[in-house]
Design an enzyme around this catalytic site. Structure first.
Site, PDB file in Angstrom:
ATOM      1  N   ASP A 285      -4.939   3.578  -1.192  1.00  0.00           N
ATOM      2  CA  ASP A 285      -5.934   3.861  -0.157  1.00  0.00           C
ATOM      3  C   ASP A 285      -6.529   5.247  -0.354  1.00  0.00           C
ATOM      4  O   ASP A 285      -5.867   6.260  -0.121  1.00  0.00           O
ATOM      5  CB  ASP A 285      -5.276   3.756   1.229  1.00  0.00           C
ATOM      6  CG  ASP A 285      -5.043   2.314   1.631  1.00  0.00           C
ATOM      7  OD1 ASP A 285      -6.017   1.538   1.607  1.00  0.00           O
ATOM      8  OD2 ASP A 285      -3.885   1.951   1.937  1.00  0.00           O
TER       9      ASP A 285
ATOM     10  N   SER B  63       0.850  -1.191   0.000  1.00  0.00           N
ATOM     11  CA  SER B  63       0.000   0.000   0.000  1.00  0.00           C
ATOM     12  C   SER B  63       0.883   1.238   0.000  1.00  0.00           C
ATOM     13  O   SER B  63       1.708   1.416   0.913  1.00  0.00           O
ATOM     14  CB  SER B  63      -0.883   0.016   1.246  1.00  0.00           C
ATOM     15  OG  SER B  63      -1.329   1.339   1.498  1.00  0.00           O
TER      16      SER B  63
ATOM     17  N   HIS C  40      -1.554  -1.355  -3.910  1.00  0.00           N
ATOM     18  CA  HIS C  40      -2.785  -0.986  -3.202  1.00  0.00           C
ATOM     19  C   HIS C  40      -2.816   0.531  -2.995  1.00  0.00           C
ATOM     20  O   HIS C  40      -1.840   1.121  -2.516  1.00  0.00           O
ATOM     21  CB  HIS C  40      -2.797  -1.726  -1.865  1.00  0.00           C
ATOM     22  CG  HIS C  40      -4.053  -1.611  -1.069  1.00  0.00           C
ATOM     23  ND1 HIS C  40      -5.170  -2.396  -1.308  1.00  0.00           N
ATOM     24  CD2 HIS C  40      -4.375  -0.823  -0.012  1.00  0.00           C
ATOM     25  CE1 HIS C  40      -6.114  -2.103  -0.425  1.00  0.00           C
ATOM     26  NE2 HIS C  40      -5.671  -1.131   0.368  1.00  0.00           N
TER      27      HIS C  40
ATOM     28  N   MET D 199      -9.163   7.998   0.801  1.00  0.00           N
ATOM     29  CA  MET D 199      -9.930   8.382   2.000  1.00  0.00           C
ATOM     30  C   MET D 199     -10.480   9.789   1.822  1.00  0.00           C
ATOM     31  O   MET D 199      -9.793  10.654   1.268  1.00  0.00           O
ATOM     32  CB  MET D 199      -9.014   8.358   3.234  1.00  0.00           C
ATOM     33  CG  MET D 199      -8.305   7.024   3.434  1.00  0.00           C
ATOM     34  SD  MET D 199      -7.370   7.006   4.974  1.00  0.00           S
ATOM     35  CE  MET D 199      -6.427   5.492   4.751  1.00  0.00           C
TER      36      MET D 199
ATOM     37  N   HIS E 178      -8.733   0.953  -3.034  1.00  0.00           N
ATOM     38  CA  HIS E 178      -9.591   0.754  -1.853  1.00  0.00           C
ATOM     39  C   HIS E 178     -10.276   2.073  -1.524  1.00  0.00           C
ATOM     40  O   HIS E 178      -9.631   3.014  -1.060  1.00  0.00           O
ATOM     41  CB  HIS E 178      -8.666   0.269  -0.711  1.00  0.00           C
ATOM     42  CG  HIS E 178      -9.347   0.084   0.609  1.00  0.00           C
ATOM     43  ND1 HIS E 178      -8.639  -0.144   1.775  1.00  0.00           N
ATOM     44  CD2 HIS E 178     -10.661   0.080   0.972  1.00  0.00           C
ATOM     45  CE1 HIS E 178      -9.482  -0.275   2.782  1.00  0.00           C
ATOM     46  NE2 HIS E 178     -10.713  -0.136   2.327  1.00  0.00           N
TER      47      HIS E 178
ATOM     48  N   MET F 220     -10.956  -5.911   6.682  1.00  0.00           N
ATOM     49  CA  MET F 220     -10.141  -4.928   7.395  1.00  0.00           C
ATOM     50  C   MET F 220      -9.725  -5.523   8.736  1.00  0.00           C
ATOM     51  O   MET F 220     -10.567  -5.926   9.532  1.00  0.00           O
ATOM     52  CB  MET F 220     -10.929  -3.628   7.631  1.00  0.00           C
ATOM     53  CG  MET F 220     -11.198  -2.799   6.390  1.00  0.00           C
ATOM     54  SD  MET F 220      -9.752  -2.477   5.369  1.00  0.00           S
ATOM     55  CE  MET F 220      -8.682  -1.596   6.508  1.00  0.00           C
TER      56      MET F 220
ATOM     57  N   ASP G  76      -6.177  -6.482   5.212  1.00  0.00           N
ATOM     58  CA  ASP G  76      -5.589  -5.140   5.152  1.00  0.00           C
ATOM     59  C   ASP G  76      -5.539  -4.552   6.556  1.00  0.00           C
ATOM     60  O   ASP G  76      -6.581  -4.326   7.172  1.00  0.00           O
ATOM     61  CB  ASP G  76      -6.473  -4.277   4.241  1.00  0.00           C
ATOM     62  CG  ASP G  76      -5.917  -2.890   3.987  1.00  0.00           C
ATOM     63  OD1 ASP G  76      -4.790  -2.607   4.435  1.00  0.00           O
ATOM     64  OD2 ASP G  76      -6.624  -2.105   3.327  1.00  0.00           O
TER      65      ASP G  76
ATOM     66  N   MET H  94     -12.321   4.297   0.640  1.00  0.00           N
ATOM     67  CA  MET H  94     -12.878   4.560   1.973  1.00  0.00           C
ATOM     68  C   MET H  94     -13.573   5.906   1.900  1.00  0.00           C
ATOM     69  O   MET H  94     -13.130   6.903   2.495  1.00  0.00           O
ATOM     70  CB  MET H  94     -11.745   4.554   3.019  1.00  0.00           C
ATOM     71  CG  MET H  94     -11.222   3.156   3.289  1.00  0.00           C
ATOM     72  SD  MET H  94      -9.587   3.159   4.043  1.00  0.00           S
ATOM     73  CE  MET H  94      -8.571   3.204   2.571  1.00  0.00           C
TER      74      MET H  94
HETATM   75  C1  DX5 Z   1      -5.882   1.428   6.428  1.00  0.00           C
HETATM   76  C2  DX5 Z   1      -5.594   1.191   4.961  1.00  0.00           C
HETATM   77  C3  DX5 Z   1      -4.494   0.213   4.814  1.00  0.00           C
HETATM   78  C4  DX5 Z   1      -3.200   0.706   5.397  1.00  0.00           C
HETATM   79  C5  DX5 Z   1      -2.421  -0.476   5.912  1.00  0.00           C
HETATM   80  O1  DX5 Z   1      -6.916   2.303   6.549  1.00  0.00           O
HETATM   81  O2  DX5 Z   1      -6.723   0.669   4.304  1.00  0.00           O
HETATM   82  O3  DX5 Z   1      -4.324  -0.211   3.478  1.00  0.00           O
HETATM   83  O4  DX5 Z   1      -2.419   1.402   4.475  1.00  0.00           O
HETATM   84  O5  DX5 Z   1      -1.289  -0.028   6.592  1.00  0.00           O
HETATM   85  P1  DX5 Z   1      -0.389  -1.009   7.449  1.00  0.00           P
HETATM   86  O6  DX5 Z   1       0.015  -2.159   6.560  1.00  0.00           O
HETATM   87  O7  DX5 Z   1       0.764  -0.176   7.889  1.00  0.00           O
HETATM   88  O8  DX5 Z   1      -1.239  -1.469   8.593  1.00  0.00           O
HETATM   89 ZN    ZN Z   2      -6.395  -0.348   2.233  1.00  0.00          ZN
END
Ligand code: DX5
Ligand code: ZN
Length: 221
Positions: A36, A9, A34, A38, A67, A138, A176, A69
């Protein structure tokens, strides 16, 4: 048997050198990248959008595992598909019509993924599982990288594995949050076959390639 997938990620990447870091992950054997996304509403943090996905698309040939969010993901599916997303994963909590949303993602030419927060039970995926190409569990509360893995999610991974097997689904079961060399074996044994890792890859003291190797090393060949 399908190969195991490692999906670094970029949330923990150094954004002043994003292209280089992606190239390093790709040459070290990452399977997917990946991303993320948000929105500051569904989760407290605010990160990146289609513009960054488009830049990643130019930086790598790896599938982009996006992903979302975000609230109202349906408004942005086309923008992410056009930007080059390969997989689009939506939270079931944000989709009143999850089956319709997954169908829309597929109609845009992307793999359709569904994910759920730690507090959401596996049973909320009933309408999504028959359609999903990918299910993401998650294993932290979404919003930030670097959080601790929640071992109480292992039974949810196992339950979703059973439900997918009962449907004869070939969907990926991805995890994840807090995935590291210390936690990856337990989630694999529970039935996961795709692993997202931000800090374990991009913050590994010996570099990105060493981070990917440390995860691969504890997975069976
Ligand atoms: C969390 C994200 C993850 C995050 C994981 O909200 O969806 O993808 O980047 O980070 P690590 O691997 O450091 O827990
Ligand atoms: Zn993620």
């Amino acid at each position: 048997m399908k190969p195991y997938i490692i999906a670094p990620s970029i949330l923990s990447a150094d954004f002043t050198r994003l292209g280089e870091q992606i190239a390093e992950a790709e040459s070290a054997g990452a399977d997917w990248l990946h991303v993320d996304v948000m929105d500051g509403h569904f989760v407290p943090n605010l990160t990146m959008g289609p513009f960054v996905v488009e830049a990643c698309r130019r930086a790598t040939k790896l599938p982009l595992d996006v992903h979302l969010m975000i609230e109202h993901p349906e408004n942005l599916l086309e923008a992410f598909a056009k930007a080059g997303a390969s997989h689009i994963i939506v939270h079931v909590e944000t989709c009143p019509d999850i089956a319709g949303t997954l169908k829309t993602i597929k109609s845009l030419g992307c793999k359709a993924g569904v994910t759920l927060n730690p507090a959401t039970p596996a049973s909320d995926l009933e309408l999504a599982l028959p359609l999903a190409d990918q299910v993401l569990v998650m294993t932290v509360h979404p919003g930030y990288s670097g959080q601790e893995f929640m071992p109480e999610m292992l039974s949810k991974v196992a339950e979703i594995r059973r439900r997918l097997d009962a449907l004869h689904s070939s969907a990926w079961l991805e995890v994840d949050g807090g995935i590291s060399a210390a936690t990856i074996s337990r989630v694999r044994e529970a039935g996961a076959d795709a692993f997202v890792a931000a800090s374990a890859v991009f913050h590994h003291p010996d570099g990105i390639a060493a981070g990917i190797r440390s995860l691969r090393k504890v997975l069976p060949n």
